[in-house]
Design an enzyme around this catalytic site. Structure first.
Site, PDB file in Angstrom:
ATOM      1  N   HIS A  82       0.188   3.264  13.667  1.00  0.00           N
ATOM      2  CA  HIS A  82      -0.684   3.294  12.487  1.00  0.00           C
ATOM      3  C   HIS A  82      -2.123   3.461  12.952  1.00  0.00           C
ATOM      4  O   HIS A  82      -2.981   2.604  12.749  1.00  0.00           O
ATOM      5  CB  HIS A  82      -0.506   2.027  11.662  1.00  0.00           C
ATOM      6  CG  HIS A  82      -1.117   2.122  10.285  1.00  0.00           C
ATOM      7  ND1 HIS A  82      -1.535   3.306   9.733  1.00  0.00           N
ATOM      8  CD2 HIS A  82      -1.399   1.169   9.354  1.00  0.00           C
ATOM      9  CE1 HIS A  82      -2.024   3.085   8.531  1.00  0.00           C
ATOM     10  NE2 HIS A  82      -1.951   1.789   8.272  1.00  0.00           N
ATOM     11  N   HIS A 108       0.845  -1.186   0.000  1.00  0.00           N
ATOM     12  CA  HIS A 108       0.000   0.000   0.000  1.00  0.00           C
ATOM     13  C   HIS A 108       0.888   1.246   0.000  1.00  0.00           C
ATOM     14  O   HIS A 108       1.913   1.294   0.691  1.00  0.00           O
ATOM     15  CB  HIS A 108      -0.913   0.025   1.226  1.00  0.00           C
ATOM     16  CG  HIS A 108      -2.271  -0.548   0.975  1.00  0.00           C
ATOM     17  ND1 HIS A 108      -3.058  -1.059   1.996  1.00  0.00           N
ATOM     18  CD2 HIS A 108      -3.005  -0.681  -0.160  1.00  0.00           C
ATOM     19  CE1 HIS A 108      -4.216  -1.483   1.492  1.00  0.00           C
ATOM     20  NE2 HIS A 108      -4.199  -1.266   0.185  1.00  0.00           N
ATOM     21  N   ASP A 113       0.742   4.140   1.361  1.00  0.00           N
ATOM     22  CA  ASP A 113       1.051   4.861   2.600  1.00  0.00           C
ATOM     23  C   ASP A 113       2.156   4.179   3.397  1.00  0.00           C
ATOM     24  O   ASP A 113       2.665   4.755   4.369  1.00  0.00           O
ATOM     25  CB  ASP A 113      -0.206   5.035   3.464  1.00  0.00           C
ATOM     26  CG  ASP A 113      -0.871   3.730   3.850  1.00  0.00           C
ATOM     27  OD1 ASP A 113      -1.101   2.898   2.952  1.00  0.00           O
ATOM     28  OD2 ASP A 113      -1.176   3.535   5.043  1.00  0.00           O
TER      29      ASP A 113
END
Length: 325
Positions: free
Chosen positions: A278, A108, A110
Site C-alpha cells: 500500500h 475505505h 480503495d
C-alpha cells in the site's frame, strides 16, 4: 563488527531472494527442524503471503489496489480487496473457488472496491460455499447491500447456489479466527478519522505475519509485531515541495505512516523481514523511499511489488510472478 557482518550477510541474501533466520544456539540444536519445516516434509501447506495489490487509490496497472492473500493450514485468507484481486489470483494460478474468507481492515473504498468481483466471479467459477467476510463495524451492512445490488444477476444465473450467499460479521479487536492451527487476531490501529481500523496478525505452526492495514505510527502495531517473521506495512510520503504547497497531500500523508516513522516501527518490532505495501508516493521515488526509511532502520527491508510472494519458514523465500495481460 559481528553485527555488521550479520547485516551484510542478510543484505546479500535479500538479493538472492532468501532471508535466512538467525543461527540457532546450542540450546536449539535438539530441535533439528522447526514446525514449518516439519510441515514441509509432511507435504502440508506452508505459511505463504502473496501481495496481490500494493498500490494506492490511483488506477495504476503496475500496482493494483491493496490486497494480500495468506495461505496457511490448507486455507486461503484474503485481506482487503482493492482494485483487481481476481486478476492477480488468476495470474498466480490460485482457483477462485478456494478463496472464501475475506478480512477487511477498514471500509475505505480503495480496500473494498474489488469485493463485488471476488463475490460474484468466485461463485460463477466454482465456489460452492458462501463468501465469509469479517471486518470492522459496517462490514455486515455493506455486504448485505452488495448482495441486494446484484440480486437480479444472482437469480438469473442460479439462485440456489450456496456460493452466491454471503456470511458477513462485524468484529472487534481480538481473535477473529482460530481453526486448524491458524489463528488470526485483529487489533486496532490509528488511521485518523477512520475508526475502527484494523491490522491483522496471522499465526501458524510457530510462524507469524502482521499486516498493518492503513495506519499512522501505531504502538499497538509495534506490540503485535515484535519478533514477527514478516511485517507488511503501509507507507506514504510526499516531496518537500508538495508537503509545503498541497493541503491534500499533507492530509493524505497525515493519516498514514511516513517512511521515517515506518523505520521506527521496524526497528522497535524487529521483524525478520519488513515489507512495504500500500505504497502511496507523491513526488517521491522508491529510491528516496528506501533512503528515508534507512534514516531510522538498518534491518532487512523489501519494497513490495504486485505478485511478490513470501514463503515463510526457516528461511523467508521471496519470489515474483510475471503479470499477465
Amino acid at each position: 563488527m559481528k553485527a555488521r557482518a550479520i547485516l551484510a550477510a542478510s543484505m546479500v541474501a535479500a538479493h538472492l531472494g532468501v532471508w535466512a533466520a538467525p543461527a540457532a544456539g546450542a540450546a536449539d540444536t535438539a530441535d533439528a527442524a522447526d514446525a514449518a519445516d516439519v510441515a514441509r516434509a509432511a507435504g502440508a501447506p506452508q505459511l505463504r503471503v502473496h501481495l496481490l495489490g500494493t498500490g494506492s487509490p490511483l488506477p495504476e496497472t503496475r500496482r493494483f489496489g491493496p490486497s494480500i492473500l495468506v495461505e496457511a493450514g490448507g486455507r486461503k485468507f484474503l485481506f482487503d480487496a482493492g482494485r483487481g484481486p481476481m486478476q492477480r489470483l488468476h495470474t498466480l494460478g490460485i482457483p477462485f473457488a478456494e478463496v472464501d474468507k475475506l478480512f477487511i481492515t477498514h471500509l475505505h473504498s480503495d480496500h473494498t472496491i474489488g469485493i463485488p468481483d471476488l463475490y460474484l466471479t468466485g461463485w460463477l467459477r466454482g465456489r460452492k460455499t458462501p463468501l465469509h467476510v469479517l471486518g470492522p463495524a459496517g462490514t455486515r451492512g455493506m455486504m448485505e447491500h452488495m448482495a441486494k445490488a446484484f440480486d437480479y444477476d444472482i437469480k438469473i444465473r442460479l439462485e440456489q447456489n450456496p456460493g452466491s450467499q454471503v456470511v458477513a460479521n462485524d468484529v472487534g479487536a481480538g481473535v477473529v479466527y482460530d481453526k486448524d492451527g491458524v489463528r488470526i487476531t485483529a487489533f486496532e490501529v490509528d488511521h485518523g478519522p477512520v475508526h475502527p481500523a484494523f491490522g491483522y496478525r496471522i499465526d501458524y505452526k510457530g510462524r507469524s505475519v502482521v499486516l498493518s492495514g492503513d495506519t499512522r505510527y501505531s504502538p499497538a502495531l509495534v506490540q503485535q509485531a515484535k519478533g514477527v517473521d514478516l511485517l507488511v506495512h503501509e507507507v506514504a510520503a510526499g516531496s518537500e515541495q508538495l508537503m509545503r504547497s498541497s493541503p491534500v497531500v499533507r492530509n493524505v500523508v497525515g493519516i498514514h505512516t511516513e517512511p521515517e516513522e515506518a523505520g521506527k516501527v521496524f526497528t522497535q518490532a524487529a521483524p525478520r523481514l519488513a515489507v512495504y505495501s500500500h505504497i502511496v508516493l507523491f513526488g517521491v521515488t522508491e529510491a528516496e523511499l528506501e533512503r528515508r526509511t534507512r534514516a531510522t532502520y538498518a534491518g532487512p527491508l523489501t519494497i513490495g511489488e504486485d505478485l511478490m510472494s513470501f514463503d515463510v519458514g526457516r528461511q523467508i523465500k521471496v519470489s515474483r510472478t510475471q503479470a499477465k495481460e
